[in-house]
Design a protein around this motif. Sequence first.
Motif, PDB file in Angstrom:
ATOM      1  N   MET A   1       0.817  -1.185   0.000  1.00 26.53           N
ATOM      2  CA  MET A   1       0.000   0.000   0.000  1.00 26.53           C
ATOM      3  C   MET A   1       0.873   1.267   0.000  1.00 26.53           C
ATOM      4  SD  MET A   1      -2.978   1.011  -0.222  1.00 26.53           S
ATOM      5  CE  MET A   1      -4.496   1.444   0.475  1.00 26.53           C
ATOM      6  N   ALA A   2       1.954   1.266   0.752  1.00 23.61           N
ATOM      7  CA  ALA A   2       2.808   2.452   0.818  1.00 23.61           C
ATOM      8  C   ALA A   2       3.425   2.767  -0.536  1.00 23.61           C
ATOM      9  CB  ALA A   2       3.890   2.264   1.871  1.00 23.61           C
ATOM     10  N   ASN A   3       3.881   1.754  -1.277  1.00 27.01           N
ATOM     11  CA  ASN A   3       4.436   1.999  -2.605  1.00 27.01           C
ATOM     12  C   ASN A   3       3.402   2.625  -3.527  1.00 27.01           C
ATOM     13  OD1 ASN A   3       7.034   1.158  -2.174  1.00 27.01           O
ATOM     14  ND2 ASN A   3       6.692  -0.905  -2.937  1.00 27.01           N
ATOM     15  N   TRP A   4       2.192   2.123  -3.479  1.00 27.22           N
ATOM     16  CA  TRP A   4       1.130   2.677  -4.312  1.00 27.22           C
ATOM     17  C   TRP A   4       0.903   4.146  -3.955  1.00 27.22           C
ATOM     18  CZ3 TRP A   4      -3.648   4.743  -3.042  1.00 27.22           C
ATOM     19  CH2 TRP A   4      -4.454   5.042  -4.138  1.00 27.22           C
ATOM     20  N   PHE A   5       0.829   4.456  -2.668  1.00 32.85           N
ATOM     21  CA  PHE A   5       0.594   5.831  -2.240  1.00 32.85           C
ATOM     22  C   PHE A   5       1.699   6.754  -2.735  1.00 32.85           C
ATOM     23  CE2 PHE A   5       1.311   9.349   0.658  1.00 32.85           C
ATOM     24  CZ  PHE A   5       0.062   9.946   0.674  1.00 32.85           C
ATOM     25  N   THR A   6       2.956   6.371  -2.508  1.00 32.10           N
ATOM     26  CA  THR A   6       4.052   7.267  -2.877  1.00 32.10           C
ATOM     27  C   THR A   6       4.198   7.438  -4.381  1.00 32.10           C
ATOM     28  OG1 THR A   6       5.666   5.471  -2.778  1.00 32.10           O
ATOM     29  CG2 THR A   6       5.385   6.811  -0.791  1.00 32.10           C
ATOM     30  N   SER A   7       3.710   6.493  -5.158  1.00 32.55           N
ATOM     31  CA  SER A   7       3.828   6.616  -6.612  1.00 32.55           C
ATOM     32  C   SER A   7       2.603   7.234  -7.273  1.00 32.55           C
ATOM     33  CB  SER A   7       4.106   5.252  -7.237  1.00 32.55           C
ATOM     34  OG  SER A   7       3.010   4.385  -7.063  1.00 32.55           O
ATOM     35  N   THR A   8       1.517   7.377  -6.546  1.00 33.63           N
ATOM     36  CA  THR A   8       0.289   7.888  -7.184  1.00 33.63           C
ATOM     37  C   THR A   8      -0.292   9.144  -6.542  1.00 33.63           C
ATOM     38  OG1 THR A   8      -1.132   6.458  -5.841  1.00 33.63           O
ATOM     39  CG2 THR A   8      -0.370   5.584  -7.974  1.00 33.63           C
ATOM     40  N   HIS A   9      -0.021   9.400  -5.290  1.00 33.50           N
ATOM     41  CA  HIS A   9      -0.658  10.536  -4.624  1.00 33.50           C
ATOM     42  C   HIS A   9      -0.124  11.856  -5.193  1.00 33.50           C
ATOM     43  CE1 HIS A   9      -2.099  13.284  -1.545  1.00 33.50           C
ATOM     44  NE2 HIS A   9      -2.991  12.348  -1.293  1.00 33.50           N
ATOM     45  N   PRO A  10      -1.006  12.818  -5.469  1.00 32.64           N
ATOM     46  CA  PRO A  10      -0.578  14.086  -6.077  1.00 32.64           C
ATOM     47  C   PRO A  10       0.448  14.876  -5.267  1.00 32.64           C
ATOM     48  CG  PRO A  10      -2.970  13.892  -6.106  1.00 32.64           C
ATOM     49  CD  PRO A  10      -2.443  12.734  -5.310  1.00 32.64           C
ATOM     50  N   THR A  11       0.499  14.687  -3.962  1.00 27.81           N
ATOM     51  CA  THR A  11       1.455  15.452  -3.154  1.00 27.81           C
ATOM     52  C   THR A  11       2.766  14.708  -2.904  1.00 27.81           C
ATOM     53  OG1 THR A  11       0.541  14.633  -1.062  1.00 27.81           O
ATOM     54  CG2 THR A  11      -0.412  16.667  -1.971  1.00 27.81           C
ATOM     55  N   SER A  12       2.884  13.506  -3.420  1.00 26.64           N
ATOM     56  CA  SER A  12       4.097  12.729  -3.205  1.00 26.64           C
ATOM     57  C   SER A  12       5.282  13.372  -3.915  1.00 26.64           C
ATOM     58  CB  SER A  12       3.915  11.301  -3.714  1.00 26.64           C
ATOM     59  OG  SER A  12       5.135  10.601  -3.683  1.00 26.64           O
ATOM     60  N   HIS A  13       6.389  13.552  -3.193  1.00 30.21           N
ATOM     61  CA  HIS A  13       7.570  14.160  -3.824  1.00 30.21           C
ATOM     62  C   HIS A  13       8.163  13.257  -4.901  1.00 30.21           C
ATOM     63  CE1 HIS A  13       9.767  11.810  -0.743  1.00 30.21           C
ATOM     64  NE2 HIS A  13      10.764  11.841  -1.603  1.00 30.21           N
ATOM     65  N   PHE A  14       7.835  11.967  -4.904  1.00 27.94           N
ATOM     66  CA  PHE A  14       8.310  11.067  -5.946  1.00 27.94           C
ATOM     67  C   PHE A  14       7.682  11.377  -7.305  1.00 27.94           C
ATOM     68  CE2 PHE A  14       8.951   8.577  -2.058  1.00 27.94           C
ATOM     69  CZ  PHE A  14      10.299   8.285  -2.199  1.00 27.94           C
ATOM     70  N   ARG A  15       6.568  12.083  -7.300  1.00 34.56           N
ATOM     71  CA  ARG A  15       5.902  12.438  -8.557  1.00 34.56           C
ATOM     72  C   ARG A  15       6.347  13.787  -9.098  1.00 34.56           C
ATOM     73  NH1 ARG A  15      -0.042  12.110  -8.915  1.00 34.56           N
ATOM     74  NH2 ARG A  15       0.578  12.121 -11.086  1.00 34.56           N
ATOM     75  N   HIS A  16       7.091  14.564  -8.316  1.00 40.80           N
ATOM     76  CA  HIS A  16       7.425  15.931  -8.716  1.00 40.80           C
ATOM     77  C   HIS A  16       8.920  16.221  -8.747  1.00 40.80           C
ATOM     78  CE1 HIS A  16       3.184  16.846  -8.449  1.00 40.80           C
ATOM     79  NE2 HIS A  16       3.175  16.219  -7.288  1.00 40.80           N
TER      80      HIS A  16
END
Length: 80
Positions: A1-16
Amino acid sequence: MANWFTSTHPTSHFRHNLLAARTTPEARYALLFNQLTVRPLDGPVERRTLDANGIEAALRDVFGLAVEPDWRPMIEAAVR
């Protein structure tokens, strides 16, 4: 679940942010935006500021990624 959150949530720094990390028997490599840090097991830490071509080379040669042409805008943004 944590991997999914960090790769998909709009505020995740991994996406920006451009970031990559790799550990080998010789060193630990970290790329954050255009800063490459190499931490060898038996030597001083080395930090380099990379241009867009340097980032592409690091992603390919250090991190073993097949750099895609459509990555270029993100790579150029990391230099700014």
